[in-house]
Design a protein around this motif. Sequence first.
Motif, PDB file in Angstrom:
ATOM      1  N   TYR A  32       0.837  -1.204   0.000  1.00  0.00           N
ATOM      2  CA  TYR A  32       0.000   0.000   0.000  1.00  0.00           C
ATOM      3  C   TYR A  32       0.871   1.252   0.000  1.00  0.00           C
ATOM      4  CZ  TYR A  32      -3.693   3.259   1.416  1.00  0.00           C
ATOM      5  OH  TYR A  32      -4.566   4.308   1.473  1.00  0.00           O
ATOM      6  N   HIS A  33       1.910   1.234   0.825  1.00  0.00           N
ATOM      7  CA  HIS A  33       2.810   2.394   0.897  1.00  0.00           C
ATOM      8  C   HIS A  33       3.513   2.629  -0.434  1.00  0.00           C
ATOM      9  CE1 HIS A  33       6.076   5.052   2.075  1.00  0.00           C
ATOM     10  NE2 HIS A  33       6.948   4.137   1.674  1.00  0.00           N
ATOM     11  N   THR A  64       1.085   3.997  -3.153  1.00  0.00           N
ATOM     12  CA  THR A  64       0.635   5.377  -2.979  1.00  0.00           C
ATOM     13  C   THR A  64       1.783   6.381  -2.954  1.00  0.00           C
ATOM     14  OG1 THR A  64       0.568   4.996  -0.571  1.00  0.00           O
ATOM     15  CG2 THR A  64      -1.490   4.721  -1.792  1.00  0.00           C
ATOM     16  N   ASP A  65       3.021   5.878  -2.859  1.00  0.00           N
ATOM     17  CA  ASP A  65       4.197   6.752  -2.896  1.00  0.00           C
ATOM     18  C   ASP A  65       5.265   6.142  -3.810  1.00  0.00           C
ATOM     19  OD1 ASP A  65       3.850   9.082  -1.025  1.00  0.00           O
ATOM     20  OD2 ASP A  65       3.399   7.470   0.370  1.00  0.00           O
ATOM     21  N   GLY A  81       1.710   1.182   5.024  1.00  0.00           N
ATOM     22  CA  GLY A  81       0.381   1.780   4.917  1.00  0.00           C
ATOM     23  C   GLY A  81      -0.614   1.023   5.781  1.00  0.00           C
ATOM     24  N   GLU A  85       1.823  11.201  -2.973  1.00  0.00           N
ATOM     25  CA  GLU A  85       1.134  11.231  -4.258  1.00  0.00           C
ATOM     26  C   GLU A  85      -0.363  11.182  -4.016  1.00  0.00           C
ATOM     27  OE1 GLU A  85       3.071   8.149  -6.661  1.00  0.00           O
ATOM     28  OE2 GLU A  85       4.849   8.672  -5.500  1.00  0.00           O
ATOM     29  N   LEU A  86      -1.134  11.703  -4.955  1.00  0.00           N
ATOM     30  CA  LEU A  86      -2.573  11.845  -4.787  1.00  0.00           C
ATOM     31  C   LEU A  86      -2.864  12.680  -3.546  1.00  0.00           C
ATOM     32  CD1 LEU A  86      -3.670   8.167  -5.497  1.00  0.00           C
ATOM     33  CD2 LEU A  86      -3.610  10.058  -7.122  1.00  0.00           C
ATOM     34  N   SER A  87      -1.975  13.661  -3.270  1.00  0.00           N
ATOM     35  CA  SER A  87      -2.071  14.405  -2.012  1.00  0.00           C
ATOM     36  C   SER A  87      -3.131  15.507  -2.050  1.00  0.00           C
ATOM     37  CB  SER A  87      -0.718  15.033  -1.670  1.00  0.00           C
ATOM     38  OG  SER A  87      -0.316  15.927  -2.689  1.00  0.00           O
ATOM     39  N   PHE A 102      -5.213  12.068  -0.008  1.00  0.00           N
ATOM     40  CA  PHE A 102      -5.801  10.783  -0.384  1.00  0.00           C
ATOM     41  C   PHE A 102      -6.252   9.992   0.841  1.00  0.00           C
ATOM     42  CE2 PHE A 102      -5.199   6.215  -1.336  1.00  0.00           C
ATOM     43  CZ  PHE A 102      -6.158   6.084  -2.334  1.00  0.00           C
ATOM     44  N   ASN A 103      -5.434   9.979   1.900  1.00  0.00           N
ATOM     45  CA  ASN A 103      -5.797   9.217   3.098  1.00  0.00           C
ATOM     46  C   ASN A 103      -6.975   9.821   3.850  1.00  0.00           C
ATOM     47  OD1 ASN A 103      -4.057   6.992   2.988  1.00  0.00           O
ATOM     48  ND2 ASN A 103      -2.351   8.185   3.796  1.00  0.00           N
ATOM     49  N   THR A 125      -9.827   8.325   1.981  1.00  0.00           N
ATOM     50  CA  THR A 125      -9.920   6.928   2.395  1.00  0.00           C
ATOM     51  C   THR A 125     -10.639   6.814   3.731  1.00  0.00           C
ATOM     52  OG1 THR A 125      -7.853   6.410   1.237  1.00  0.00           O
ATOM     53  CG2 THR A 125      -8.611   4.838   2.891  1.00  0.00           C
TER      54      THR A 125
END
Length: 306
Positions: free
Chosen positions: A82-83, A86-87, A110, A245-247, A254-255, A258
């Motif tokens: 996951y980490h 997403t990065d 993550g 990323e997707l920040s 992003f989180n 989520t």
Amino acid sequence: MNQLTAHVLNHVVALSIPSPSSGVWHLGPLPIRGYALSIILGIIAAIWIGERRWVARGGRAGDVQDLALWAVPFGLVGGRIYHVMTDHDLYFGAGQHPIEALYVWRGGLGVWGAVAFGALGVYLGARSKGIRMLPVLDALAPGVLVAQALGRWGNWFNQELFGKPTDLPWGLEIDADHRPLGYLDDATFHPTFLYEFSWNLLAFAFVIWADRRFRLGHGRVLALYVMTYTLGRGWIEMLRIDAVELSDVGGLRFNVWTSIVLFVVATVCFVVSARLRPGREEHVYRDQRPDQLDEQPAPGSPGGNL
């Protein structure tokens, strides 16, 4: 910098939370990493709490330790996947070294990948032992909050994932080489690791209270765990300044999205479960046997304290 400014800065730093000068110690040639110790301590706590709760629900002693043999490696792999997903630019971007995606000991797990893959590991282990999935997840979920709380101290050892600059007395000192560009002149930051540590312990206490007060079953403890964790993770995530990323999706990290989605899903699951299947399961094994029923602890026994 005039003398008044220097005096004020020195006063603020004197009241702040220091960061460790190093997150690694060496026992001869063997490196001992604070991040790894935090994760290991969290795993031990989750197994101990889960074992007590499982026995109190009528399960056999030792089941949770057996399930951990599945859940822990699955969770570590899932958390890392996951980490990295997403990065991924940290490992596969220009000038980066993809092999470092395997360096788990440097940090980078993550939560949701760890939870999802860990649950998959529990499922596989539970099937092999004839354990019903929802009762065991309800037994394990509160301990995961404690594991997450303890694991956050790994961020303190690594001086990572801290929040925005602050001059509050509990501001966290961060060395210059750990600060992002644009924050090099700031001395102290929000200790988001400490916020999440505190939140998770409070959430743990609330979930335990609710479970004992209302005898939650059929996955509702798990749903309440997700609800309480995401409620805190959402606002804590908004404080963080680490580049991800997707920040900035719709103005939110992003989180944060989520957390919002999972909170809504967990709430719906909690309500639907309460309406369709009120109460708690009587049997925790697929083929419950009379001898297993006799193994349930009496009310007030040590196994029922959590």
